[in-house]
Enzyme design. Structure first.
Site, short mmCIF file in Angstrom:
data_model
loop_
_atom_site.label_atom_id
_atom_site.label_comp_id
_atom_site.label_asym_id
_atom_site.label_seq_id
_atom_site.Cartn_x
_atom_site.Cartn_y
_atom_site.Cartn_z
N SER A 336 0.85 -1.13 0.04
CA SER A 336 0.06 -0.07 -0.08
C SER A 336 0.92 1.41 0.00
CB SER A 336 -0.85 0.06 1.14
OG SER A 336 -0.16 0.04 2.38
N TYR A 337 0.36 2.43 0.13
CA TYR A 337 0.81 3.64 -0.24
C TYR A 337 1.84 3.85 0.96
CZ TYR A 337 1.54 8.59 -0.94
OH TYR A 337 2.06 9.86 -1.32
#
Length: 852
Positions: A336-337
Site C-alpha cells: 500500500s501507499y
C-alpha cells in the site's frame, strides 16, 4: 456532436499504466507514446457520470513546476543574498527537457473532464494544481464540476475502482501549504547557503564540501548528530567496582553468574571491604525464587517512520534508499501507499483476507501456523487521517521481486503478520541468593509461546536463558568471587534509527521528507554513516557549523523554529491561516536572523580558523596565473578550484573528475595556462581556461563553459575549430573532436556524456576538420591522417576525408559509447526529477569520399 473526453493524470508513467489496466479491465485498451517521449497515453472507452466517454490516462514525472528566482538573481557574485528574502519568485518547469506543460496542454485540449490520480498527500495535492494550471485553459467549457480528485491508498482493483466512484475536489489549502514551504525553504536556504559558501570557501581550502548549505530542516537534523557528538566528547569516564560471584547449584550442578544487589561502588576501598567480607564464604543460600509470566507486545500497524527506523537498524538500508524501494513496490502493486503517519488499521480493513494471501507462499512457510489460525485483533494506534498503515497488497516471492526489493517486502509482510498474531509470552524466573550478608540475584527466561516473533524473528528473545530448578533454602557452592574494576562509558553516536525518532518527536520534516534531510547532511559531508549499525558521526565541517550557529544564534540550529513553522504550515493546509500572511511572517523572522548572522559571522569564522587551513596554504602548484605569471595552487577537495596566492583570487573548476595541466598551453585571451578535466580513459576529457571558466569572455557564454563551448573564432581548442555535428542524442549539444584523447582519438558531446570512439585498428595519427560539409547530414567532414606504417587504406594511402556518419569507410572504425562519469547521484521522492530523450541527428546512406 464531439465525443466526451475524460483525461486522467497519474504521478508516474508506470502508475498510469497500472491504473489504465485496472480501470479499463483490459478491454479495448490501446497505448501510444506521448509527444515528450517520457510519458505514454493509454486510451479506452467507458462510462462516466451517466454518459459514454473516451478515457485518456497519462502521467507527469513528479512535480511539473518548481519555485525559483528569476535568472537575474542567479549570479552569486552580483546578488547580495539578503535580497533573496524580498526578491520575486516564479514557477518554472521542474525539468525543461520533458516539456511537461506543453505535453499536458496538448493531451488536455478539448477534454471535458480532468481526473487527477496524483499521490494522496500534500505534495500530490500541489502537483494536482500544477496539472490543472496546464490543462484547464484548453478544456471545453461545461457547466458543473469538471475537475476531480481520486483518493486511493493501494494499486489494487478494489481500491482503484472504489476511488473512481468516490471522486472529490482537489484541496487548494493543502496545495498552498506546499507552495509556502517551497518558497520559504528557497529563500532561507539560498540566502544562508550563498553567504556561507562564498565566505568560507573564499578563505579555507580543505572544507571538502561543494557548498556550505543551510536548511530550515537540514540544519536542526545535523544539530541532533552534533549534540550527541558533544556528549561523547565531554564525557569523563569514572572507575567503579563490581562484585561478580560464580556459583554452582548443588542439586543440578549448573553454574550461574550472579548480579550484585548494590550494582556497583565508585569507592574502591568500600568495594574491597565488601569483597573481603564474603571472600571466605563457601556457600550461597537461595532466599527466594520468583516466577512471573511476562508478555512482549506485538507491534502496532506499520507507518512510514517505523518502516524507516526498522529498515535502517534491521536491514542496514538507509532512509533514502528504503523509500525508493518502497515506492517501487507500491507502484508495482505489492504494498500500500508507503507515506503515512497512521499506525491503526481502519475498522473495515480486511485483515483476514490480506493474511490468507500468504497461505501458499513458500517464502513464509515458517509462519504457516500463524497464517492459518493465529489471527488476533490488532492493537489500537494513532489514526492521522491520511492513509491506512503500510501493508502487503499481493503475495510475491524473491524470484519475482529481486533480492533488494524482496528484503523490504519480506519485512513488511512479516511485520503485518506480527501485528495481528498473539503476543510473545515467556516465563521470567529470578533467584535471590545470599553470600554472607551480601545479596545477589540471577534471572532466566523460558519461552512459553513465541507468538508474533515467529514471523518477526528479529524481535524474538535473544536466547532461552534457563536457570536450574531452584527452591528457597537450596545451597549453591561458591566457586569464586571477583572484584572487577570497570569504567563508565559515553553514549554512542546516533544511529539513523534514533535520528529518525528525534526528527519525528520534534516535528522536523514529514514522513516523506525525513529521508531527504538525512541524505542531505550525508551528501554535504556534514556526517558520515559508520558501520553496519549505521551510526552518524559528524565531520569537522558539520561540528564547526553547528557550534558556529550556537555561538551566534542557537535558534538557527534548534528544532523549535522549524516545529513552529510546521504548525503554521499545517494551519494553512487546514484552511485556518492565510497563506500570504504566514509566509511573510516566517520570511521576515528569518531575514532578521540572517542579518544578525552576517553581522556576527566572525564568531563562526574563529571556529573555522582553528579547524581548517587557509586557502593560500592549501593545495599543490599546478598552472600559471595569467595576471602575475606565478603558479596557482590546485585545491583537490570539494569544491575543486585554483587559487592564486599572489593575486588572492580563486578560480572555479568543473567537479567530479580529475584536473591536470594541459601541455602548458595558454589561453589566447588572458594568458592563463589551460588545464584538462577528465573522468578517465573511458570517460570524457576537455581543456579549459580557469579564468574564462569563471569569467566568460563572450556574451553567448556562461560561467562553467569549457574550451569546447567557447566561441573564440581562431583558438584551436574552441568550438569553431572542433565542432563536427549536432549531438547524436541530446538536443543542445555538439559533437566535438577531443584533442586531449590523442592517440586514442574520440569525439565527445560538449553537453551530454555521448562519446564516439575510433577503434584501435584504425591507427589514426591525426584528426582535423575539413572545410566541407556533408550534403546528407550537414556534418563537417573529418580529415583523417593514418599512421604510415599501419594505415588500413589500400596502397598505403595515409590521408582520407569524409563524413563520419555517412561515409562507409570511416563508419566501420567508430563506436558509440556513453562516458563513465564520477557524478554522485541521490534520489529523493522523484518529484521534479527526470530526463528527456533528445532525437538523434545523423545522416543515412553510404556516400563515398576521396582518398589522397
Amino acid at each position: 456532436m464531439a465525443q466526451t473526453v475524460a483525461l486522467m493524470v497519474a504521478e508516474k508513467p508506470s502508475l498510469a499504466l497500472s491504473l489504465a489496466k485496472i480501470l479499463s479491465g483490459g478491454a479495448g485498451l490501446s497505448s501510444r507514446k506521448g509527444s515528450n517521449g517520457a510519458c505514454s497515453v493509454h486510451e479506452w472507452s467507458g462510462r462516466f457520470r451517466g454518459e459514454n466517454v473516451h478515457f485518456k490516462m497519462t502521467s507527469v514525472c513528479g512535480h511539473v513546476m518548481t519555485c525559483d528566482f528569476p535568472p537575474k538573481y542567479n549570479n552569486w557574485d552580483k546578488v547580495d543574498p539578503v535580497e533573496l528574502f524580498l526578491a520575486e519568485t516564479l514557477k518554472k518547469e521542474a525539468t525543461e527537457k520533458l516539456h511537461m506543460p506543453q505535453f499536458l496542454a496538448k493531451e488536455g485540449r478539448g477534454a471535458d473532464y480532468l481526473i487527477l490520480w496524483l499521490d494522496c498527500d500534500k505534495e500530490g495535492e500541489n502537483i494536482c494544481f500544477e496539472v490543472i494550471d496546464c490543462i484547464k485553459p484548453v478544456m471545453r467549457k461545461r457547466t458543473g464540476q469538471t475537475i476531480f480528485r481520486a483518493k486511493f491508498s493501494a494499486i489494487t482493483d478494489r481500491d482503484i475502482k472504489d476511488a473512481m466512484t468516490k471522486l472529490v475536489a482537489p484541496n487548494k489549502d493543502e496545495s498552498l501549504s506546499v507552495d509556502a514551504r517551497q518558497e520559504l525553504d528557497l529563500r532561507v536556504g539560498c540566502a544562508f547557503t550563498r553567504f556561507q559558501t562564498k565566505f568560507f570557501q573564499g578563505k579555507y581550502g580543505n572544507l571538502d564540501s561543494t557548498v556550505i548549505s543551510y536548511g530550515p530542516c537540514q540544519t536542526p537534523t545535523l544539530g541532533f548528530c552534533v549534540a550527541r557528538h558533544d556528549e561523547i566528547q565531554s564525557f569523563k569516564p569514572e572507575s567503579y567496582w563490581v562484585l561478580q560471584p560464580q556459583v554452582t547449584h548443588n542439586k543440578s550442578n549448573m553454574s550461574m553468574k550472579l548480579d550484585w544487589e548494590r550494582v556497583r561502588m565508585f569507592d574502591k576501598d568500600i568495594a574491597q571491604m565488601f569483597h573481603s567480607n564474603i571472600s571466605g564464604v563457601k556457600e550461597a543460600k537461595v532466599s527466594l525464587v520468583s516466577k512471573k509470566e511476562k508478555v512482549k507486545q506485538r507491534p502496532q500497524a506499520l507507518n512510514t517512520v517505523e518502516m524507516l527506523r526498522q529498515a535502517s537498524s534491521g536491514l542496514g538500508m538507509g532512509p533514502q534508499y528504503t523509500m525508493q524501494v518502497a515506492e517501487r513496490l507500491y507502484t508495482q502493486g505489492y504494498i500500500s501507499y508507503p507515506r503515512t503517519e497512521t499506525n491503526s488499521y481502519p475498522e473495515n480493513f480486511d485483515l483476514r483476507g490480506t493474511l490468507k494471501m500468504f497461505v501458499n507462499n513458500s517464502e513464509f512457510k515458517d509462519c504457516a501456523e500463524l497464517i492459518r489460525d493465529g489471527f488476533q485483533k490488532p492493537r489500537k494506534g494513532h489514526d492521522a487521517g491520511d492513509h491506512p498503515p503500510i501493508t502487503p497488497m499481493r503475495s510475491a516471492t524473491e524470484a519475482e521481486l529481486g533480492h533488494e526489493n524482496f528484503r523490504l517486502y519480506n519485512f513488511i509482510v512479516r511485520y503485518f503478520i506480527g501485528t495481528i498474531t498473539p503476543d510473545c509470552k515467556y516465563l521470567q524466573t529470578t533467584g535471590y541468593l545470599e553470600i554472607g550478608k551480601e545479596k545477589f540475584s540471577c534471572t532466566g527466561k523460558t519461552l512459553i509461546s513465541p507468538g508474533f516473533t515467529t514471523a518477526m524473528t528479529w524481535q524474538g528473545l535473544v536466547e532461552d536463558e534457563r536457570l536450574p530448578e531452584m527452591e528457597k533454602g537450596d545451597i549453591c557452592r561458591v566457586d569464586e568471587v571477583k572484584l572487577v574494576e570497570k569504567q563508565t562509558s559515553p553514549p554512542e553516536y546516533l544511529t539513523e534509527s534514533e535520528l529518525i525518532s528525534l526528527m519525528e518527536k520534534h516535528s522536523i520534516g514529514t514522513d516523506a521528507s525525513i529521508p531527504v534531510h538525512i541524505n542531505n547532511i550525508c551528501e554535504r559531508n556534514y556526517v558520515q554513516v559508520v558501520g553496519s549499525s549505521r551510526k552518524l558521526q559528524p565531520t569537522p565541517l558539520g561540528i564547526v557549523l553547528v557550534h558556529g550557529y550556537q555561538k551566534i544564534d542557537p535558534e538557527l540550529v534548534l528544532p523549535t523554529m522549524r516545529a513552529a513553522t510546521e504548525k503554521l504550515l499545517n494551519l494553512i493546509a487546514q484552511g485556518k491561516e492565510d497563506f500570504r500572511a504566514v509566509l511573510q511572517h516566517v520570511v521576515k523572522t528569518f531575514e532578521m536572523k540572517y542579518k544578525y548572522f552576517v553581522k556576527n559571522i566572525t564568531g563562526m569564522d574563529e571556529l573555522f580558523e582553528v579547524s581548517f587551513s587557509p586557502l593560500a596554504s592549501t593545495g599543490k602548484p599546478l598552472s600559471r596565473c595569467g595576471q602575475c605569471n606565478r603558479y596557482m595552487k590546485f585545491v583537490d577537495v570539494k569544491p575543486m578550484r585554483l587559487h592564486c596566492a599572489v593575486c588572492n583570487v580563486t578560480y572555479k573548476l568543473p567537479q567530479n573528475g580529475h584536473i591536470k595541466l594541459y601541455q602548458e598551453l595558454k589561453c589566447p585571451l588572458d594568458n592563463f595556462e589551460l588545464v584538462m578535466w577528465t573522468t578517465g580513459a573511458k570517460g570524457k576529457s576537455y581543456p579549459l581556461c580557469p579564468y574564462c571558466y569563471t569569467n566568460p569572455p563572450f556574451g553567448d557564454m556562461r560561467p562553467g563553459f569549457s574550451c569546447l563551448e567557447c566561441s573564440h573564432p581562431t583558438c584551436k581548442h574552441a568550438l569553431s575549430q572542433n565542432g563536427v555535428s549536432c549531438c547524436v542524442e541530446c538536443e543542445d549539444g555538439l559533437m566535438m573532436i577531443d584533442r586531449t584523447s590523442a592517440p586514442k582519438w574520440k569525439l565527445v558531446c560538449n553537453k551530454c556524456n555521448v562519446v564516439i570512439n575510433f577503434k584501435d585498428e584504425a591507427h589514426i595519427h591525426r584528426l582535423d576538420l575539413s572545410e566541407e560539409q556533408c550534403g546528407q547530414c550537414e556534418a563537417t567532414y573529418l580529415h583523417v591522417t593514418f599512421h604510415k606504417d599501419k594505415t588500413p587504406l589500400a596502397d598505403g594511402v595515409t590521408e582520407y576525408t569524409g563524413c563520419l556518419f555517412c561515409d562507409q569507410t570511416l563508419k566501420q572504425y567508430v563506436a558509440l559509447h556513453h562516458a563513465q562519469m564520477r557524478i554522485k547521484t541521490s534520489s529523493s521522492r522523484g518529484r521534479g526529477r527526470g530526463r528527456g530523450r533528445g532525437k538523434g541527428r545523423r545522416g543515412r546512406g553510404g556516400r563515398g569520399s576521396r582518398g589522397t
